[in-house]
Design a protein around this motif. Structure first.
Motif, PDB file in Angstrom:
ATOM      1  N   VAL A 145      28.849  -9.248 -27.800  1.00 50.52           N
ATOM      2  CA  VAL A 145      27.406  -9.153 -28.019  1.00 50.52           C
ATOM      3  C   VAL A 145      27.165  -8.191 -29.177  1.00 50.52           C
ATOM      4  O   VAL A 145      27.423  -6.989 -29.063  1.00 50.52           O
ATOM      5  N   SER A 146      26.705  -8.730 -30.295  1.00 48.93           N
ATOM      6  CA  SER A 146      26.383  -7.911 -31.462  1.00 48.93           C
ATOM      7  C   SER A 146      24.914  -7.500 -31.392  1.00 48.93           C
ATOM      8  O   SER A 146      24.039  -8.329 -31.124  1.00 48.93           O
ATOM      9  N   LEU A 147      24.658  -6.214 -31.643  1.00 46.11           N
ATOM     10  CA  LEU A 147      23.315  -5.658 -31.530  1.00 46.11           C
ATOM     11  C   LEU A 147      22.946  -4.947 -32.826  1.00 46.11           C
ATOM     12  O   LEU A 147      23.791  -4.346 -33.479  1.00 46.11           O
ATOM     13  N   TRP A 148      21.659  -5.025 -33.168  1.00 45.44           N
ATOM     14  CA  TRP A 148      21.195  -4.256 -34.325  1.00 45.44           C
ATOM     15  C   TRP A 148      19.804  -3.723 -34.062  1.00 45.44           C
ATOM     16  O   TRP A 148      19.055  -4.259 -33.255  1.00 45.44           O
ATOM     17  N   GLU A 149      19.498  -2.623 -34.728  1.00 42.78           N
ATOM     18  CA  GLU A 149      18.248  -1.904 -34.502  1.00 42.78           C
ATOM     19  C   GLU A 149      17.357  -2.022 -35.722  1.00 42.78           C
ATOM     20  O   GLU A 149      17.792  -1.814 -36.855  1.00 42.78           O
ATOM     21  N   ARG A 150      16.112  -2.369 -35.470  1.00 45.33           N
ATOM     22  CA  ARG A 150      15.143  -2.422 -36.570  1.00 45.33           C
ATOM     23  C   ARG A 150      13.790  -1.964 -36.042  1.00 45.33           C
ATOM     24  O   ARG A 150      13.385  -2.351 -34.943  1.00 45.33           O
ATOM     25  N   ALA A 151      13.131  -1.122 -36.811  1.00 43.65           N
ATOM     26  CA  ALA A 151      11.826  -0.574 -36.429  1.00 43.65           C
ATOM     27  C   ALA A 151      11.859   0.032 -35.029  1.00 43.65           C
ATOM     28  O   ALA A 151      10.903  -0.076 -34.264  1.00 43.65           O
ATOM     29  N   GLY A 152      12.989   0.662 -34.698  1.00 40.90           N
ATOM     30  CA  GLY A 152      13.102   1.351 -33.425  1.00 40.90           C
ATOM     31  C   GLY A 152      13.407   0.472 -32.239  1.00 40.90           C
ATOM     32  O   GLY A 152      13.493   0.963 -31.110  1.00 40.90           O
ATOM     33  N   LYS A 153      13.585  -0.838 -32.446  1.00 38.43           N
ATOM     34  CA  LYS A 153      13.865  -1.757 -31.347  1.00 38.43           C
ATOM     35  C   LYS A 153      15.239  -2.376 -31.521  1.00 38.43           C
ATOM     36  O   LYS A 153      15.645  -2.729 -32.642  1.00 38.43           O
ATOM     37  N   VAL A 154      15.960  -2.531 -30.406  1.00 36.16           N
ATOM     38  CA  VAL A 154      17.303  -3.107 -30.423  1.00 36.16           C
ATOM     39  C   VAL A 154      17.208  -4.599 -30.128  1.00 36.16           C
ATOM     40  O   VAL A 154      16.546  -5.005 -29.166  1.00 36.16           O
ATOM     41  N   ALA A 155      17.843  -5.396 -30.957  1.00 39.42           N
ATOM     42  CA  ALA A 155      17.842  -6.844 -30.780  1.00 39.42           C
ATOM     43  C   ALA A 155      19.271  -7.347 -30.678  1.00 39.42           C
ATOM     44  O   ALA A 155      20.165  -6.855 -31.377  1.00 39.42           O
ATOM     45  N   ALA A 156      19.494  -8.321 -29.801  1.00 40.79           N
ATOM     46  CA  ALA A 156      20.814  -8.918 -29.638  1.00 40.79           C
ATOM     47  C   ALA A 156      20.907 -10.177 -30.482  1.00 40.79           C
ATOM     48  O   ALA A 156      19.981 -10.993 -30.516  1.00 40.79           O
ATOM     49  N   LEU A 157      22.016 -10.343 -31.161  1.00 42.63           N
ATOM     50  CA  LEU A 157      22.299 -11.544 -31.936  1.00 42.63           C
ATOM     51  C   LEU A 157      22.940 -12.584 -31.014  1.00 42.63           C
ATOM     52  O   LEU A 157      23.332 -12.268 -29.890  1.00 42.63           O
ATOM     53  N   PRO A 158      23.061 -13.835 -31.459  1.00 43.33           N
ATOM     54  CA  PRO A 158      23.684 -14.855 -30.607  1.00 43.33           C
ATOM     55  C   PRO A 158      25.066 -14.424 -30.115  1.00 43.33           C
ATOM     56  O   PRO A 158      25.848 -13.822 -30.848  1.00 43.33           O
ATOM     57  N   LEU A 159      25.343 -14.739 -28.860  1.00 41.66           N
ATOM     58  CA  LEU A 159      26.622 -14.371 -28.251  1.00 41.66           C
ATOM     59  C   LEU A 159      27.767 -15.160 -28.876  1.00 41.66           C
ATOM     60  O   LEU A 159      27.624 -16.325 -29.231  1.00 41.66           O
ATOM     61  N   ALA A 160      28.913 -14.495 -28.981  1.00 37.83           N
ATOM     62  CA  ALA A 160      30.117 -15.141 -29.485  1.00 37.83           C
ATOM     63  C   ALA A 160      31.182 -15.094 -28.399  1.00 37.83           C
ATOM     64  O   ALA A 160      31.403 -14.057 -27.779  1.00 37.83           O
ATOM     65  N   GLU A 161      31.841 -16.213 -28.162  1.00 36.01           N
ATOM     66  CA  GLU A 161      32.944 -16.255 -27.206  1.00 36.01           C
ATOM     67  C   GLU A 161      34.270 -16.367 -27.941  1.00 36.01           C
ATOM     68  O   GLU A 161      34.392 -17.132 -28.913  1.00 36.01           O
ATOM     69  N   ILE A 162      35.250 -15.600 -27.518  1.00 29.48           N
ATOM     70  CA  ILE A 162      36.590 -15.694 -28.078  1.00 29.48           C
ATOM     71  C   ILE A 162      37.254 -16.956 -27.530  1.00 29.48           C
ATOM     72  O   ILE A 162      37.284 -17.180 -26.324  1.00 29.48           O
ATOM     73  N   ASP A 163      37.777 -17.765 -28.440  1.00 32.99           N
ATOM     74  CA  ASP A 163      38.417 -19.026 -28.065  1.00 32.99           C
ATOM     75  C   ASP A 163      39.932 -18.832 -28.064  1.00 32.99           C
ATOM     76  O   ASP A 163      40.550 -18.668 -29.113  1.00 32.99           O
ATOM     77  N   PHE A 164      40.526 -18.861 -26.874  1.00 28.69           N
ATOM     78  CA  PHE A 164      41.963 -18.653 -26.720  1.00 28.69           C
ATOM     79  C   PHE A 164      42.732 -19.971 -26.568  1.00 28.69           C
ATOM     80  O   PHE A 164      43.898 -19.957 -26.172  1.00 28.69           O
ATOM     81  N   GLU A 165      42.101 -21.078 -26.877  1.00 24.76           N
ATOM     82  CA  GLU A 165      42.743 -22.374 -26.636  1.00 24.76           C
ATOM     83  C   GLU A 165      44.081 -22.488 -27.361  1.00 24.76           C
ATOM     84  O   GLU A 165      45.042 -23.059 -26.841  1.00 24.76           O
ATOM     85  N   GLY A 166      44.164 -21.930 -28.560  1.00 29.00           N
ATOM     86  CA  GLY A 166      45.400 -21.996 -29.325  1.00 29.00           C
ATOM     87  C   GLY A 166      46.524 -21.153 -28.756  1.00 29.00           C
ATOM     88  O   GLY A 166      47.675 -21.251 -29.206  1.00 29.00           O
ATOM     89  N   TYR A 167      46.233 -20.326 -27.772  1.00 34.41           N
ATOM     90  CA  TYR A 167      47.254 -19.481 -27.151  1.00 34.41           C
ATOM     91  C   TYR A 167      48.066 -20.223 -26.095  1.00 34.41           C
ATOM     92  O   TYR A 167      49.163 -19.799 -25.749  1.00 34.41           O
ATOM     93  N   GLY A 168      47.485 -21.295 -25.538  1.00 37.26           N
ATOM     94  CA  GLY A 168      48.150 -21.954 -24.427  1.00 37.26           C
ATOM     95  C   GLY A 168      48.021 -21.136 -23.161  1.00 37.26           C
ATOM     96  O   GLY A 168      47.269 -20.168 -23.083  1.00 37.26           O
ATOM     97  N   ARG A 169      48.785 -21.528 -22.143  1.00 36.02           N
ATOM     98  CA  ARG A 169      48.696 -20.842 -20.852  1.00 36.02           C
ATOM     99  C   ARG A 169      49.686 -19.697 -20.710  1.00 36.02           C
ATOM    100  O   ARG A 169      49.463 -18.771 -19.939  1.00 36.02           O
ATOM    101  N   ALA A 170      50.792 -19.771 -21.436  1.00 37.44           N
ATOM    102  CA  ALA A 170      51.846 -18.767 -21.242  1.00 37.44           C
ATOM    103  C   ALA A 170      51.482 -17.413 -21.847  1.00 37.44           C
ATOM    104  O   ALA A 170      51.831 -16.369 -21.306  1.00 37.44           O
ATOM    105  N   ARG A 171      50.765 -17.425 -22.963  1.00 41.55           N
ATOM    106  CA  ARG A 171      50.453 -16.180 -23.669  1.00 41.55           C
ATOM    107  C   ARG A 171      49.215 -15.517 -23.069  1.00 41.55           C
ATOM    108  O   ARG A 171      48.208 -16.189 -22.834  1.00 41.55           O
TER     109      ARG A 171
END
Length: 278
Positions: A145-171
Motif C-alpha cells: 500500500v503506497s501512501l502520499w500526503e498532500r495538503a495535510g491529508k494522507v491518500a492511498a494509491l491503488p494496491l499492488a500485489e506481489i506476483d510469485f507465480e514464476g517462483y513455483g511451489r518449491a521456492r
C-alpha cells in the motif's frame, strides 16, 4: 556536505540517502542534519526513520497500537533462540536493522525447529553483527500500500500485489535480496506485480485503513509504503513500514502513482510543497 548545504540557496532537500558505509544508522539523522543548516527535507523525519529501520521496535509500536503483526522473537548476538515461543510451522529470519531485503533469501525460511533456521540466525549475527528477528512465515498473498500526503491529508494509491507465480511451489514466496537486486537470477525474473491488485472491495478497504493507521502510529510523513500479507483465511498482517521508499521510475511507488493516474511531477510538487510548509 556541510559547506554545500550552508552555501546553497535552495531551501528544500529531497532526501534520497539510504545508507552510509561507515554506519548505516547515521542515515536516519539526515533530516536533522539538513534542518541544522536552515533547510527542510522531503520525506520522513529522523525519529520515524530511526524507528522504522529497527524492525523489532516497529513491531512493538504497531502491536501496542492494536495493529496485526506476525508473531516473532528477537535473538540478540550471542543470545539463545527459543523456537517454542513461536507457533509451529515455518519461520523467516531477518536482520533486525537492515534495509532493502539485505540478508533475506530462501535459506532464511524453514521449519521453526529446523537446523536451517539456526544457521540463518548465525549468519545474521556474523555477517551483519546485529540481532536476528525470527517471525512466523505467513504463507499468503503479499500486498503493498503506497501512501502520499498532500495538503495535510494522507491518500492511498491503488494496491499492488506481489506476483510469485514464476517462483513455483518449491521456492518460498518472499521478496528477498536476489529478487530485488540481482538480475539474471530466477528470483529476479520470477517476481511480478499485479497493479491494481485483484481483491474484494472490503479487503482492499481494510488494507487501506491498516496502512494509514501504521502511517500515523510510526509518524510517517510525505510518502511511505506499507507491506502486508493476507493469511489463508484473509486476515491481514503488517510486515513492514517503509518510509522514503524507492522513487525510481521502475520501482513500485512510481508504478502505484501511474495506476492512480497521478503524474510524477504532480507528486514531486506536492512533496516540495509539504516541505516548504514546514
Amino acid at each position: 556536505v556541510a559547506s554545500l548545504l550552508a552555501g546553497s540557496p535552495e531551501r528544500i532537500v529531497f532526501n534520497l540517502v539510504e545508507d552510509f558505509a561507515a554506519d548505516a544508522d547515521d542515515a536516519s539523522l539526515v533530516p536533522a542534519f539538513v534542518r541544522a543548516h536552515g533547510k527542510e527535507c522531503v520525506g520522513g523525519d529522523w525519529p520515524c526513520l530511526a524507528l522504522t529501520t529497527d524492525k523489532w521496535q516497529t513491531r512493538a509500536i504497531l502491536e501496542a497500537a492494536g495493529l496485526p503483526v506476525a508473531r516473532g522473537v528477537l535473538v540478540p548476538v550471542g543470545g539463545r533462540y527459543e523456537p517454542r515461543r513461536l507457533p509451529a510451522g515455518r519461520v523467516i529470519v531477518k536482520p533486525v536493522a537492515s534495509d532493502a531485503s539485505e540478508g533475506i533469501d530462501e535459506d532464511a525460511v524453514g521449519p521453526r525447529d529446523g537446523p536451517g533456521v539456526r544457521r540463518a540466525i548465525r549468519r545474521v549475527h556474523e555477517q551483519f553483527a546485529q540481532a536476528a528477528l525470527v517471525e512466523e512465515y505467513v504463507a499468503g498473498r503479499e500486498v503493498n500500500v503506497s501512501l502520499w500526503e498532500r495538503a495535510g491529508k494522507v491518500a492511498a494509491l491503488p494496491l499492488a500485489e506481489i506476483d510469485f507465480e514464476g517462483y513455483g511451489r518449491a521456492r518460498p514466496h518472499i521478496v528477498g535480496y536476489r529478487a530485488k537486486w540481482v538480475p539474471g537470477t530466477p528470483q529476479y525474473h520470477g517476481l511480478g506485480r499485479v497493479l491494481p491488485a485483484r481483491l474484494p472491495a472490503g479487503t482492499a478497504a481494510r488494507l487501506h485503513r491498516l496502512a494509514e493507521a501504521a502511517w500515523r502510529v510510526t509518524g510517517c510523513r510525505d510518502y511511505a509504503r506499507v507491506d502486508l500479507r493476507l493469511r489463508r483465511d484473509g486476515t491481514p498482517v503488517i510486515l513492514e513500514v517503509n518510509i522514503n521508499p524507492d522513487l525510481s521510475l521502475d520501482a513500485g511507488f512510481a508504478a502505484a502513482l501511474r495506476a492512480g493516474r497521478v503524474p510524477y511531477h504532480r507528486f514531486v510538487a506536492a512533496m516540495v510543497g509539504n516541505a516548504a510548509a514546514r
